[in-house]
Motif scaffolding. Structure first.
Motif, PDB file in Angstrom:
ATOM      1  N   GLY A  22       0.794  -1.224   0.000  1.00 57.71           N
ATOM      2  CA  GLY A  22       0.000   0.000   0.000  1.00 57.71           C
ATOM      3  C   GLY A  22       0.823   1.269   0.000  1.00 57.71           C
ATOM      4  N   TYR A  23       2.165   1.154  -0.126  1.00 53.58           N
ATOM      5  CA  TYR A  23       3.038   2.331  -0.108  1.00 53.58           C
ATOM      6  C   TYR A  23       3.974   2.326  -1.320  1.00 53.58           C
ATOM      7  N   PRO A  24       3.441   2.364  -2.527  1.00 58.57           N
ATOM      8  CA  PRO A  24       4.319   2.370  -3.700  1.00 58.57           C
ATOM      9  C   PRO A  24       5.069   3.692  -3.823  1.00 58.57           C
ATOM     10  N   CYS A  25       6.350   3.610  -4.134  1.00 53.04           N
ATOM     11  CA  CYS A  25       7.168   4.819  -4.306  1.00 53.04           C
ATOM     12  C   CYS A  25       7.373   5.142  -5.782  1.00 53.04           C
ATOM     13  N   GLU A  26       7.886   4.174  -6.536  1.00 53.09           N
ATOM     14  CA  GLU A  26       8.116   4.374  -7.960  1.00 53.09           C
ATOM     15  C   GLU A  26       7.632   3.136  -8.704  1.00 53.09           C
ATOM     16  N   VAL A  27       7.021   3.339  -9.842  1.00 57.06           N
ATOM     17  CA  VAL A  27       6.513   2.247 -10.673  1.00 57.06           C
ATOM     18  C   VAL A  27       7.006   2.465 -12.093  1.00 57.06           C
ATOM     19  N   VAL A  28       7.540   1.405 -12.704  1.00 57.50           N
ATOM     20  CA  VAL A  28       8.029   1.488 -14.073  1.00 57.50           C
ATOM     21  C   VAL A  28       7.517   0.287 -14.861  1.00 57.50           C
ATOM     22  N   VAL A  29       7.399   0.453 -16.175  1.00 58.65           N
ATOM     23  CA  VAL A  29       6.912  -0.600 -17.070  1.00 58.65           C
ATOM     24  C   VAL A  29       7.983  -0.856 -18.123  1.00 58.65           C
ATOM     25  N   SER A  39       8.529  -0.138  -6.404  1.00 58.07           N
ATOM     26  CA  SER A  39       9.315  -0.106  -5.175  1.00 58.07           C
ATOM     27  C   SER A  39       8.443   0.378  -4.029  1.00 58.07           C
ATOM     28  N   SER A  40       8.716  -0.132  -2.843  1.00 60.24           N
ATOM     29  CA  SER A  40       8.009   0.262  -1.630  1.00 60.24           C
ATOM     30  C   SER A  40       9.057   0.437  -0.539  1.00 60.24           C
ATOM     31  N   VAL A  41       9.120   1.632   0.033  1.00 62.40           N
ATOM     32  CA  VAL A  41      10.230   1.965   0.925  1.00 62.40           C
ATOM     33  C   VAL A  41       9.718   2.478   2.257  1.00 62.40           C
ATOM     34  N   THR A  42      10.241   1.899   3.327  1.00 60.65           N
ATOM     35  CA  THR A  42      10.117   2.480   4.652  1.00 60.65           C
ATOM     36  C   THR A  42      11.536   2.735   5.127  1.00 60.65           C
ATOM     37  N   HIS A  43      11.704   3.214   6.344  1.00 64.20           N
ATOM     38  CA  HIS A  43      13.031   3.617   6.800  1.00 64.20           C
ATOM     39  C   HIS A  43      13.981   2.429   6.798  1.00 64.20           C
ATOM     40  N   ARG A  44      14.935   2.445   5.878  1.00 63.22           N
ATOM     41  CA  ARG A  44      15.992   1.434   5.774  1.00 63.22           C
ATOM     42  C   ARG A  44      15.445   0.012   5.630  1.00 63.22           C
ATOM     43  N   TYR A  45      14.299  -0.090   5.029  1.00 68.86           N
ATOM     44  CA  TYR A  45      13.763  -1.389   4.637  1.00 68.86           C
ATOM     45  C   TYR A  45      12.937  -1.158   3.389  1.00 68.86           C
ATOM     46  N   ALA A  59       6.005 -12.007 -10.093  1.00 67.73           N
ATOM     47  CA  ALA A  59       7.042 -12.904 -10.574  1.00 67.73           C
ATOM     48  C   ALA A  59       8.256 -12.915  -9.667  1.00 67.73           C
ATOM     49  N   HIS A  60       8.593 -11.764  -9.081  1.00 59.07           N
ATOM     50  CA  HIS A  60       9.782 -11.661  -8.237  1.00 59.07           C
ATOM     51  C   HIS A  60       9.503 -10.662  -7.116  1.00 59.07           C
ATOM     52  N   LEU A  61      10.014 -10.957  -5.936  1.00 53.96           N
ATOM     53  CA  LEU A  61       9.931 -10.040  -4.809  1.00 53.96           C
ATOM     54  C   LEU A  61      11.308  -9.953  -4.170  1.00 53.96           C
ATOM     55  N   LEU A  62      11.921  -8.776  -4.244  1.00 53.29           N
ATOM     56  CA  LEU A  62      13.234  -8.531  -3.666  1.00 53.29           C
ATOM     57  C   LEU A  62      13.069  -7.689  -2.403  1.00 53.29           C
ATOM     58  N   GLU A  66      18.406  -1.666   2.708  1.00 53.82           N
ATOM     59  CA  GLU A  66      18.620  -0.293   2.278  1.00 53.82           C
ATOM     60  C   GLU A  66      17.354   0.220   1.601  1.00 53.82           C
ATOM     61  N   GLU A  67      17.329   1.515   1.336  1.00 53.76           N
ATOM     62  CA  GLU A  67      16.211   2.099   0.605  1.00 53.76           C
ATOM     63  C   GLU A  67      16.418   1.849  -0.882  1.00 53.76           C
ATOM     64  N   ALA A  68      15.443   1.228  -1.503  1.00 49.40           N
ATOM     65  CA  ALA A  68      15.526   0.877  -2.930  1.00 49.40           C
ATOM     66  C   ALA A  68      14.436   1.612  -3.688  1.00 49.40           C
ATOM     67  N   GLU A  69      14.464   2.920  -3.580  1.00 45.99           N
ATOM     68  CA  GLU A  69      13.378   3.703  -4.160  1.00 45.99           C
ATOM     69  C   GLU A  69      13.511   3.842  -5.668  1.00 45.99           C
ATOM     70  N   SER A  70      14.745   3.902  -6.179  1.00 44.93           N
ATOM     71  CA  SER A  70      14.961   4.173  -7.591  1.00 44.93           C
ATOM     72  C   SER A  70      15.084   2.879  -8.387  1.00 44.93           C
TER      73      SER A  70
END
Length: 501
Positions: A22-29, A39-45, A59-62, A66-70
């Motif tokens: 429920g907290y999407p940061c960036e979405v790309v196609v 990407s979904s980012v909270t503090h350092r997770y 298909a994949h969940l990483l 760290e923050e993986a916003e980009s």
């Protein structure tokens, strides 16, 4: 005991992209339209989820510490680049992760001193990286580097050394340094509609309860309480005055009404306690308190609130009575207390308990009498109890509680009967028909024999970050999640007791 297929867990509010919580940061196609990444980012997770555009299946969940916003897709390949940044002012670190969506091949390139954000493909050969660090925790250090390769497929961990890249200092005022990021939720909504689904990002189910007729009550963002039919259709919903939504629900014994605690727009300055008609969601009664408050309740319907706003002693005038006890209807005040040392009374919010239980100073467990004026010390503990549920069975009355382990204590003496260490922290507890259900932070649901602590069953749940659970009258286990999904795990008989499976 063999588990049943995952399909035997059904879902309410079954919307796509639940892995983003429920907290999407960036979405790309991807350029060919076959892959969606978010990407979904909270503090350092953080999480990065990759979906098949055709059916929106994951298909994949990483997951990262760290923050993986980009994130960015390669111009022609099904290859996703993820920039990592730990956000630490004094010990900056980060890295780059590359994921091939079609094969699942993943490779990680760490950087021990710089974070990376954003990542950007300039063409099918060139990846641009923006590096971040701090100078003595005060000034930003920013640099740009590019990596050029003819083939980006099948890389190994020694294929790229981020620390050896030539970096060019970057001016933070450069308008082209970071580019534009489209809002994530509208894009996800459009992608869902294109696949014949709907998406509202209304997650955060902080309380859930099952009724005798199969209906399900829940809270979520912007919602005080909502009701779902047994077949999964929405019946009614009561809006909340803030995005926090409802935080706790207490169902009346006759299941005709429910009491709900709801944070106001400023949670420090207002909490509402609503009495809601279960038939249609009509608000029958409302108590508004000018402070942050927690609610606890007894099985006879009496309920209590306690001021939870952390104020420094003596720095401001006293608030309205901070421990208040009401009858089941709420119209008649049983007691109103305002004693300074009552601020170290913390409601235990014990489920299914005939007493109003509080913890004092983190060690003593006390019960408030019917009038609230009499405080009885029951027992002392070495550590906070964590989640608590009351049971009364053939072994006797007991409190079952847990944090890193689950403990059964005789009630009201507090003597420990058994202890069972768990592999993960307890998020919530409930009991039904002699079986204790523990919802764990690692996403597992553990069922134990309430009498002796024997583990009856363990099952993994979908990675939607569980927040709460409730054992319905028929033994069905309901799990509320951060993503907004409500999971229903059917009950079966295990050696004469009811457990999820």
């Amino acid at each position: 005991m063999a588990g049943l297929p995952e399909s035997h867990t059904t879902t309410l509010h079954d919307q796509p992209f639940p892995e983003l919580l429920g907290y999407p940061c960036e979405v790309v196609v991807s350029s060919d339209g076959q892959w969606i990444a978010g990407s979904s980012v909270t503090h350092r997770y953080s999480r990065v989820a990759v979906y098949r555009a055709a059916d929106l299946s994951c298909a994949h969940l990483l997951t990262f510490t760290e923050e993986a916003e980009s994130i960015a897709f390669h111009p022609t390949l099904p290859l996703l680049a993820v920039g990592l940044d730990n956000g630490d002012e004094y010990d900056r670190a980060g890295g780059l992760t590359l994921l091939e969506c079609d094969t699942g091949h993943r490779v990680d390139f760490p950087d021990p001193t710089w974070g990376i954000e954003p990542v950007r493909w300039l063409d099918d050969r060139t990846l641009e990286l923006i590096f971040f660090a701090w100078d003595d925790g005060v000034d930003h250090l920013t640099a740009r580097a590019t990596v050029v390769r003819e083939n980006w497929r099948g890389l190994t961990s020694d294929a790229l050394d981020l620390t050896a890249l030539d970096r060019t200092p970057l001016d933070l005022e450069d308008p082209g340094a970071f580019g534009e990021i489209s809002p994530a939720q509208p894009l996800l909504r459009m992608l869902a509609e294109r696949a014949g689904r709907s998406y509202d990002a209304q997650g955060g189910v902080r309380a859930v309860a099952g009724l005798g007729d199969g209906r399900v009550l829940a809270t979520r963002k912007h919602v005080a309480v909502e009701c779902w039919a047994e077949d999964g259709s929405a019946l009614w919903s009561v809006p909340a005055p803030s995005a926090s939504g409802g935080t706790r629900i207490e169902v009346a014994s006759d299941e005709r009404s429910v009491r709900v605690a709801v944070s106001g727009p400023d949670a420090r300055a207002r909490t509402d306690f609503l009495l809601v008609d279960m038939a249609d969601g009509t608000v029958l009664d409302r108590h508004s308190m000018p402070f942050s408050a927690a609610m606890s309740a007894r099985t006879d319907g009496a309920w209590a609130i306690r001021d939870t706003y952390d104020r420094s002693f003596g720095t401001e005038p006293p608030a309205p009575p901070n421990t208040r006890i009401f009858t089941a209807g709420g119209s008649d005040l049983i007691s109103s207390l305002h004693v300074p040392d009552r601020y170290d009374l913390v409601p235990l919010q014990a489920r299914r308990c005939p007493e109003l239980l509080y913890g004092r100073s983190g060690r003593n467990v006390v019960a408030l009498g019917p009038d609230g004026a009499v405080e009885t010390l029951l027992f002392s503990v070495d550590a906070p109890l964590g989640r608590v549920v009351y049971v009364s069975d053939a072994v006797g009355a007991a409190l079952l509680h847990g944090h890193r382990e689950v403990v059964r204590r005789r009630f009201p003496s507090g003597e420990a009967v058994w202890r069972k260490p768990l592999e993960s922290e307890v998020v919530d507890l409930d009991a039904h028909a002699g079986v204790l259900h523990a919802l764990c932070a690692d996403g597992g649901l553990v069922s134990l024999d309430a009498a002796d602590g024997t583990v009856l069953h363990r099952r993994p749940l979908p990675p939607y970050q569980p927040l709460c659970l409730h054992a319905a009258p028929d033994g069905t286990i309901l799990v509320g999640t951060t993503s907004g999904q409500i999971l229903r795990c059917p009950a079966i008989r295990v050696q004469g007791r009811t457990a999820d499976r």
